[in-house]
Motif scaffolding. Structure first.
Motif, PDB file in Angstrom:
ATOM      1  N   ARG A  23      15.852 -28.548  13.670  1.00  0.00           N
ATOM      2  CA  ARG A  23      15.047 -29.358  12.749  1.00  0.00           C
ATOM      3  C   ARG A  23      15.647 -29.387  11.342  1.00  0.00           C
ATOM      4  N   ALA A  24      16.382 -28.344  10.992  1.00  0.00           N
ATOM      5  CA  ALA A  24      16.988 -28.290   9.653  1.00  0.00           C
ATOM      6  C   ALA A  24      18.183 -29.226   9.537  1.00  0.00           C
ATOM      7  N   ALA A  25      18.862 -29.467  10.661  1.00  0.00           N
ATOM      8  CA  ALA A  25      20.119 -30.222  10.625  1.00  0.00           C
ATOM      9  C   ALA A  25      20.012 -31.568   9.917  1.00  0.00           C
ATOM     10  N   PRO A  26      19.053 -32.433  10.283  1.00  0.00           N
ATOM     11  CA  PRO A  26      19.012 -33.743   9.614  1.00  0.00           C
ATOM     12  C   PRO A  26      18.655 -33.662   8.143  1.00  0.00           C
ATOM     13  N   THR A  27      17.945 -32.629   7.723  1.00  0.00           N
ATOM     14  CA  THR A  27      17.564 -32.531   6.311  1.00  0.00           C
ATOM     15  C   THR A  27      18.759 -32.210   5.427  1.00  0.00           C
ATOM     16  N   VAL A  28      19.803 -31.593   5.999  1.00  0.00           N
ATOM     17  CA  VAL A  28      21.009 -31.284   5.208  1.00  0.00           C
ATOM     18  C   VAL A  28      22.194 -32.128   5.674  1.00  0.00           C
ATOM     19  N   HIS A  29      21.910 -33.129   6.530  1.00  0.00           N
ATOM     20  CA  HIS A  29      22.932 -34.086   6.978  1.00  0.00           C
ATOM     21  C   HIS A  29      24.085 -33.374   7.703  1.00  0.00           C
ATOM     22  N   ARG A  30      23.714 -32.477   8.618  1.00  0.00           N
ATOM     23  CA  ARG A  30      24.696 -31.783   9.442  1.00  0.00           C
ATOM     24  C   ARG A  30      24.203 -31.771  10.882  1.00  0.00           C
ATOM     25  N   THR A  31      25.100 -31.428  11.787  1.00  0.00           N
ATOM     26  CA  THR A  31      24.697 -31.258  13.172  1.00  0.00           C
ATOM     27  C   THR A  31      24.083 -29.881  13.355  1.00  0.00           C
ATOM     28  N   GLN A  32      23.378 -29.730  14.479  1.00  0.00           N
ATOM     29  CA  GLN A  32      22.766 -28.427  14.759  1.00  0.00           C
ATOM     30  C   GLN A  32      23.823 -27.344  14.887  1.00  0.00           C
ATOM     31  N   SER A  33      24.940 -27.665  15.505  1.00  0.00           N
ATOM     32  CA  SER A  33      25.998 -26.667  15.676  1.00  0.00           C
ATOM     33  C   SER A  33      26.604 -26.279  14.332  1.00  0.00           C
ATOM     34  N   ALA A  34      26.718 -27.241  13.415  1.00  0.00           N
ATOM     35  CA  ALA A  34      27.263 -26.935  12.092  1.00  0.00           C
ATOM     36  C   ALA A  34      26.326 -26.013  11.322  1.00  0.00           C
ATOM     37  N   VAL A  35      25.023 -26.258  11.425  1.00  0.00           N
ATOM     38  CA  VAL A  35      24.053 -25.385  10.769  1.00  0.00           C
ATOM     39  C   VAL A  35      24.140 -23.981  11.347  1.00  0.00           C
ATOM     40  N   SER A  36      24.192 -23.892  12.672  1.00  0.00           N
ATOM     41  CA  SER A  36      24.282 -22.585  13.335  1.00  0.00           C
ATOM     42  C   SER A  36      25.533 -21.825  12.905  1.00  0.00           C
ATOM     43  N   MET A  37      26.648 -22.522  12.825  1.00  0.00           N
ATOM     44  CA  MET A  37      27.896 -21.880  12.414  1.00  0.00           C
ATOM     45  C   MET A  37      27.815 -21.409  10.963  1.00  0.00           C
ATOM     46  N   GLN A  38      27.227 -22.225  10.097  1.00  0.00           N
ATOM     47  CA  GLN A  38      27.082 -21.818   8.699  1.00  0.00           C
ATOM     48  C   GLN A  38      26.245 -20.548   8.573  1.00  0.00           C
ATOM     49  N   MET A  39      25.155 -20.483   9.328  1.00  0.00           N
ATOM     50  CA  MET A  39      24.281 -19.326   9.226  1.00  0.00           C
ATOM     51  C   MET A  39      24.941 -18.068   9.815  1.00  0.00           C
ATOM     52  N   LYS A  40      25.710 -18.237  10.870  1.00  0.00           N
ATOM     53  CA  LYS A  40      26.445 -17.100  11.423  1.00  0.00           C
ATOM     54  C   LYS A  40      27.473 -16.600  10.431  1.00  0.00           C
ATOM     55  N   ARG A  41      28.137 -17.535   9.743  1.00  0.00           N
ATOM     56  CA  ARG A  41      29.133 -17.136   8.747  1.00  0.00           C
ATOM     57  C   ARG A  41      28.461 -16.415   7.576  1.00  0.00           C
ATOM     58  N   LEU A  42      27.300 -16.909   7.164  1.00  0.00           N
ATOM     59  CA  LEU A  42      26.581 -16.275   6.067  1.00  0.00           C
ATOM     60  C   LEU A  42      26.155 -14.865   6.445  1.00  0.00           C
ATOM     61  N   GLU A  43      25.637 -14.704   7.666  1.00  0.00           N
ATOM     62  CA  GLU A  43      25.243 -13.367   8.123  1.00  0.00           C
ATOM     63  C   GLU A  43      26.447 -12.436   8.208  1.00  0.00           C
ATOM     64  N   SER A  44      27.573 -12.976   8.664  1.00  0.00           N
ATOM     65  CA  SER A  44      28.792 -12.166   8.769  1.00  0.00           C
ATOM     66  C   SER A  44      29.283 -11.739   7.391  1.00  0.00           C
ATOM     67  N   ASP A  45      29.274 -12.674   6.432  1.00  0.00           N
ATOM     68  CA  ASP A  45      29.731 -12.352   5.080  1.00  0.00           C
ATOM     69  C   ASP A  45      28.850 -11.286   4.428  1.00  0.00           C
ATOM     70  N   LEU A  46      27.544 -11.390   4.638  1.00  0.00           N
ATOM     71  CA  LEU A  46      26.618 -10.455   4.007  1.00  0.00           C
ATOM     72  C   LEU A  46      26.449  -9.159   4.798  1.00  0.00           C
ATOM     73  N   GLY A  47      26.868  -9.197   6.067  1.00  0.00           N
ATOM     74  CA  GLY A  47      26.689  -8.011   6.907  1.00  0.00           C
ATOM     75  C   GLY A  47      25.241  -7.721   7.227  1.00  0.00           C
ATOM     76  N   GLN A  48      24.419  -8.773   7.252  1.00  0.00           N
ATOM     77  CA  GLN A  48      22.986  -8.617   7.509  1.00  0.00           C
ATOM     78  C   GLN A  48      22.508  -9.724   8.440  1.00  0.00           C
ATOM     79  N   ALA A  49      21.570  -9.380   9.307  1.00  0.00           N
ATOM     80  CA  ALA A  49      20.899 -10.394  10.123  1.00  0.00           C
ATOM     81  C   ALA A  49      19.831 -11.055   9.264  1.00  0.00           C
TER      82      ALA A  49
END
Length: 284
Positions: A23-49
């Protein structure tokens, strides 16, 4: 060094608000997979779930909730900076209504920041009781209003704790019947304060009544009465009641922002955004 760019934070906030990457994907003009990848990268960078699975969607973890609050503030400052130094400067009038105590407590910070970003927008402030403000809002005489509600719930609202305000010296907390300074009938502070005393079996008398905060607090500051206020209320010579004062706890009320959306100028929504941040209102 980890960089929390505005695009990444905007995707994170959208995912948190929507409760779903899909549901977040269209609000930021990205695909669902792109949103998922961004969030995984953010969690990886911060070392937190930051998210946990919840049914078919996601919910914030404790660490995610902490980041969410900072992300909202960072994005607001980012957008505020862009509005202040670039783009056309909107002109016009924003008609805003709030009870007197809300205007005193919350409005100065929001007005100062809004004026910096939108120096050519005039803000007209009207102080009145919540019931009358709702009527003026429905009649389209006001663009947005803050009102007191029986309970918090839904978007643009939050719970507002109440307490007793007493004089620092000579407060009549042990006097029976307890002398009270209250807003006029219909005020939810008054209703909840009286209900608390009745439930605690404390006899009282209404010694002073006023439709304005100034009138109520004058009697309290003089040590002639006590009265219910929001916990952020301050006044020289007064303090919030302590447990040893023996006054019963008061049930909280809700505070809600009503902001006109259909056909409203951009500056109205912009001012609403500053108020949402100043009041830390719940997201939808």
């Amino acid at each position: 060094m980890i960089q929390l760019g505005p695009d990444l934070l905007r995707t994170f906030v959208a995912a948190a608000d929507c409760g779903s990457f899909t549901r977040a994907a269209p609000t930021v003009h990205r695909t669902q997979s792109a949103v998922s990848m961004q969030m995984k990268r953010l969690e990886s960078d911060l070392g937190q779930a930051l998210f946990r699975r919840e049914g078919r969607g996601v919910a914030l973890t404790t660490e995610g909730d902490v980041l969410y609050r900072y992300a909202r503030r960072l994005l607001a400052l980012h957008d505020e900076a862009l509005a202040a130094v670039g783009g056309p400067k909107p002109h016009g009038v924003v008609r805003f209504g709030a009870p007197e105590d809300y205007a005193t407590q919350y409005l100065p910070g929001a007005l100062k920041r809004f004026a910096t970003a939108h120096p050519f927008v005039q803000v007209d402030v009207f102080c009145d009781e919540s019931s009358r403000l709702r009527e003026k809002y429905r009649a389209k005489e006001l663009d947005l209003v803050l009102t007191t509600e029986r309970h918090a719930g839904g978007s643009d609202s939050r719970s507002l704790p109440l307490s007793w305000l007493v004089a620092e010296r000579g407060a009549p907390v042990e006097t029976r019947p307890l002398p009270l300074a209250l807003y006029h009938a219909g005020c939810l502070y008054r209703r909840n304060g009286l209900a608390a005393l009745e439930e605690a079996g404390i006899p009282y008398r209404i010694a002073y009544g006023s439709p304005s905060m100034t009138g109520v607090m004058a009697a309290i500051g003089a040590g002639l009465a006590v009265g219910p206020v929001s916990v952020g209320t301050t006044m020289p010579g007064c303090r919030l009641a302590l447990p040893e004062d023996g006054l019963p706890p008061i049930r909280p009320v809700g505070i809600r922002l009503h902001a006109r959306k259909d056909g409203a100028p951009d500056m109205v929504e912009a001012f609403a955004g500053f108020l949402r941040q100043e009041l830390a209102l719940d997201r939808a």
